[in-house]
Design an enzyme around this catalytic site. Structure first.
Site, PDB file in Angstrom:
ATOM      1  N   ARG A   1      76.914  70.104  49.814  1.00 58.26           N
ATOM      2  CA  ARG A   1      77.437  71.347  51.202  1.00 58.26           C
ATOM      3  C   ARG A   1      78.541  71.893  50.483  1.00 58.26           C
ATOM      4  NH1 ARG A   1      80.293  70.705  56.572  1.00 58.26           N
ATOM      5  NH2 ARG A   1      77.862  70.308  57.456  1.00 58.26           N
TER       6      ARG A   1
ATOM      7  N   ARG B   1      80.629  64.764  60.724  1.00 58.27           N
ATOM      8  CA  ARG B   1      79.137  65.195  61.193  1.00 58.27           C
ATOM      9  C   ARG B   1      77.887  65.094  59.920  1.00 58.27           C
ATOM     10  NH1 ARG B   1      81.767  66.684  64.554  1.00 58.27           N
ATOM     11  NH2 ARG B   1      82.966  68.712  63.540  1.00 58.27           N
ATOM     12  N   THR B   2      78.222  65.770  59.477  1.00 54.62           N
ATOM     13  CA  THR B   2      76.943  66.125  58.404  1.00 54.62           C
ATOM     14  C   THR B   2      76.643  64.398  57.198  1.00 54.62           C
ATOM     15  OG1 THR B   2      76.608  67.783  58.338  1.00 54.62           O
ATOM     16  CG2 THR B   2      75.775  67.550  56.647  1.00 54.62           C
TER      17      THR B   2
ATOM     18  N   LYS C   1      88.749  69.615  35.624  1.00 51.62           N
ATOM     19  CA  LYS C   1      88.074  69.662  34.409  1.00 51.62           C
ATOM     20  C   LYS C   1      87.322  70.732  33.855  1.00 51.62           C
ATOM     21  CE  LYS C   1      88.173  65.389  34.152  1.00 51.62           C
ATOM     22  NZ  LYS C   1      87.455  64.025  33.987  1.00 51.62           N
TER      23      LYS C   1
ATOM     24  N   HIS D   1      72.058  76.226  57.300  1.00 47.90           N
ATOM     25  CA  HIS D   1      72.355  74.227  57.450  1.00 47.90           C
ATOM     26  C   HIS D   1      70.994  73.725  58.462  1.00 47.90           C
ATOM     27  CE1 HIS D   1      74.394  70.744  57.947  1.00 47.90           C
ATOM     28  NE2 HIS D   1      75.226  70.940  59.557  1.00 47.90           N
TER      29      HIS D   1
HETATM   30  N1   CP Z   1      78.065  70.600  62.837  1.00 42.41           N
HETATM   31  C1   CP Z   1      78.726  69.727  61.300  1.00 42.41           C
HETATM   32  O1   CP Z   1      77.923  70.824  60.545  1.00 42.41           O
HETATM   33  O2   CP Z   1      79.516  68.976  61.241  1.00 42.41           O
HETATM   34  P1   CP Z   1      80.355  68.953  60.316  1.00 42.41           P
HETATM   35  O3   CP Z   1      80.974  70.664  59.609  1.00 42.41           O
HETATM   36  O4   CP Z   1      81.294  68.143  60.334  1.00 42.41           O
HETATM   37  O5   CP Z   1      79.495  68.313  58.993  1.00 42.41           O
END
Ligand code: CP
Length: 306
Positions: free
Chosen positions: A106, A56-57, A85, A134
């Site tokens: 992320r 999603r993100t 590396k 998040h």
């Molecule tokens: N909700 C969420 O962060 O989903 P993903 O891990 O798929 O990005």
């Protein structure tokens, strides 16, 4: 204006900032619905730097940037970068900021987005750092609640599941307290939200937070039931994780105890914490919630350049 800003933690935002982002997200949603999107990112590049898996993100940031007329580059696994590396995380950030106008990161390590933001002259958006924060998920959660319920203040919101490790729940509990919701925290024994964190948000915003291990009490009280997954990957004992997943499963039978107009949200991915039969219920709004990731992330991409 030529200034830029980072989005690292929900803690960096005031209530006014959050309300303004929700308003801008609604404006983006209207532009999408009217098929009249202002291409404010034309000529700009967004870099997705994902050191952990995502559906999603990463996809909604890519879609959001493209809808705004911009382009997307990036990677989804460390193996596709020169970090294999031996190149450092910070050198990788310094390179990516030369190629892009905004970095979406992320990373499994808590604090990594802040670390990157300190090294980058371009805006950094935290797309999840370990069990910490998040913030873009939280903002889309707030937008979804406002959209589906009309308000956030005074709603009874139950957060259910692994409240210890789930980063979405930390950002969300903080933001809901800031928005004056009544919060019930329901988790299996041993997966409660950290006491220090709960005390901090109680002192800072509202004492209207209760903690329980009773799933029935949490479901009965809820206007919003926000469920999250027991994160098997963060357990040493997979059997223990599976046992807890079963005990805290949302079933159609359990939902019979809930309010008529209660809605269920989930950041997704869901595994076995929601019975698949629940997906057909009017109460299940988590796929709609995932869709709202697009207008909210469009608003956030614009916001970092304001
Ligand atoms: N909700 C969420 O962060 O989903 P993903 O891990 O798929 O990005």
């Amino acid at each position: 204006m030529n200034s830029t800003r980072d989005l690292i933690s929900i803690r960096d935002l005031s209530k006014k900032d959050v309300e303004s982002i929700i308003e801008k997200s609604e404006e983006m949603n209207k532009q999408i619905e009217a098929k009249k999107i202002k291409e404010t990112m034309k000529g700009k590049i967004l870099a997705n730097m994902f050191f952990e898996p995502s559906t999603r993100t990463i996809m909604s940031f890519s879609a959001a940037m493209q809808k705004l007329g911009g382009s997307v580059i990036g990677f989804e696994e460390i193996e596709k970068t020169s970090m294999v590396k031996g190149e450092s995380f910070i050198d990788t950030v310094k390179i990516m900021e030369k190629y892009a106008d905004v970095l979406v990161i992320r990373h499994p390590k808590e604090g990594s987005a802040r670390y990157a933001a300190n090294a980058s002259t371009k805006p950094v958006i935290n797309a999840g750092d370990g069990a910490n924060q998040h913030p873009t998920q939280t903002l889309l959660d707030l937008f979804t609640i406002k959209k589906l319920k009309g308000n956030i203040q005074d709603l009874n919101i139950t957060l259910l599941g692994d409240l210890k490790y789930a980063r979405t729940m930390h950002s969300l509990a903080y933001a809901l307290a800031m928005m004056d919701a009544n919060i019930t925290l329901v988790s299996p024994f041993g997966l409660e939200m950290e006491k220090n964190f709960v005390n901090e948000i109680k002192e800072k915003f509202t004492p209207r937070i209760i903690q329980t291990n009773d799933i029935h009490a949490g479901v009965r009280k809820a206007d919003i039931l926000y469920v999250c997954r027991i994160q098997k990957e963060r357990f040493l004992d997979a059997y223990e994780a599976e046992k807890l997943q079963k005990e805290f499963m949302i079933s159609p039978e359990l939902l019979e105890e809930s309010k008529e107009d209660m809605i269920i949200l989930h950041p997704l991915p869901k595994v076995s914490e929601i019975d698949p039969r629940v997906d057909d219920s009017e109460k299940a709004k988590y796929f709609m919630q995932a869709y709202y990731g697009i207008p909210v992330r469009m608003a956030l991409i614009n916001w970092v350049f304001e």
